[in-house]
Design a protein around this motif. Structure first.
Motif, mmCIF file in Angstrom:
data_model
loop_
_atom_site.group_PDB
_atom_site.id
_atom_site.type_symbol
_atom_site.label_atom_id
_atom_site.label_comp_id
_atom_site.label_asym_id
_atom_site.label_seq_id
_atom_site.Cartn_x
_atom_site.Cartn_y
_atom_site.Cartn_z
ATOM 1 N N ASN A 44 0.825 -1.216 0.000
ATOM 2 C CA ASN A 44 0.000 0.000 0.000
ATOM 3 C C ASN A 44 0.855 1.260 0.000
ATOM 4 N N LEU A 45 1.918 1.272 0.797
ATOM 5 C CA LEU A 45 2.790 2.452 0.840
ATOM 6 C C LEU A 45 3.406 2.743 -0.521
ATOM 7 N N VAL A 46 3.905 1.715 -1.187
ATOM 8 C CA VAL A 46 4.539 1.919 -2.493
ATOM 9 C C VAL A 46 3.499 2.309 -3.541
ATOM 10 N N ALA A 47 2.331 1.668 -3.511
ATOM 11 C CA ALA A 47 1.295 1.984 -4.508
ATOM 12 C C ALA A 47 0.813 3.424 -4.367
ATOM 13 N N PHE A 48 0.579 3.859 -3.151
ATOM 14 C CA PHE A 48 0.123 5.235 -2.967
ATOM 15 C C PHE A 48 1.241 6.241 -3.236
ATOM 16 N N ASP A 49 2.480 5.847 -2.989
ATOM 17 C CA ASP A 49 3.599 6.732 -3.314
ATOM 18 C C ASP A 49 3.695 6.939 -4.824
ATOM 19 N N VAL A 50 3.551 5.872 -5.586
ATOM 20 C CA VAL A 50 3.599 5.990 -7.043
ATOM 21 C C VAL A 50 2.417 6.808 -7.544
#
Length: 125
Positions: A44-50
């Motif tokens: 979730n952290l990486v997806a929302f960061d992208v």
């Protein structure tokens, strides 16, 4: 790529990990389920960061930095957790969480254990 795909996958991973924590009795399987939940958070952290970096032209990538921090904390947690589980398994002979909870020492047991040596000393005298 849409944000929905990693969010749904992350929710499924987190729910699977939550089921593993609630349903399993083996301490090692509980630790593995906690790791699965942490990996869902990392996804979730990486997806929302992208997603946020595409919309705001942000080059900080704080989600990816938090993910690296979470991975480091999870590695330390698993190392310490496995060391504790192995020590308990050596002492008690089981890693079953319910059996470990049943063998906990109560206040009455500790007082009785302290009285027994005094009673034995009086009997021998």
């Amino acid at each position: 790529m849409h944000l929905v795909y990693p969010a749904v996958l992350s929710a499924l991973l987190f729910c699977t990990g939550l089921y593993g924590v609630l349903a399993r009795r083996n301490a090692i399987l509980v630790l593995m389920s906690v790791e699965l939940m942490l990996n869902a958070v990392n996804l979730n952290l990486v997806a929302f960061d992208v997603w946020l970096s595409k919309t705001a032209q942000d080059t900080l990538h704080s989600g990816q930095a938090l993910t690296l921090f979470t991975i480091a904390i999870a590695a330390a947690e698993i190392g310490i957790g496995l060391a504790i589980v192995l020590a308990v398994h050596r002492n008690r002979g089981t890693a079953d969480i319910d059996k470990l909870r049943d063998t906990a020492e109560t206040d009455d047991d500790s007082e009785a254990a302290q009285r027994e040596p005094a009673e034995k000393a009086e009997a021998t005298a």
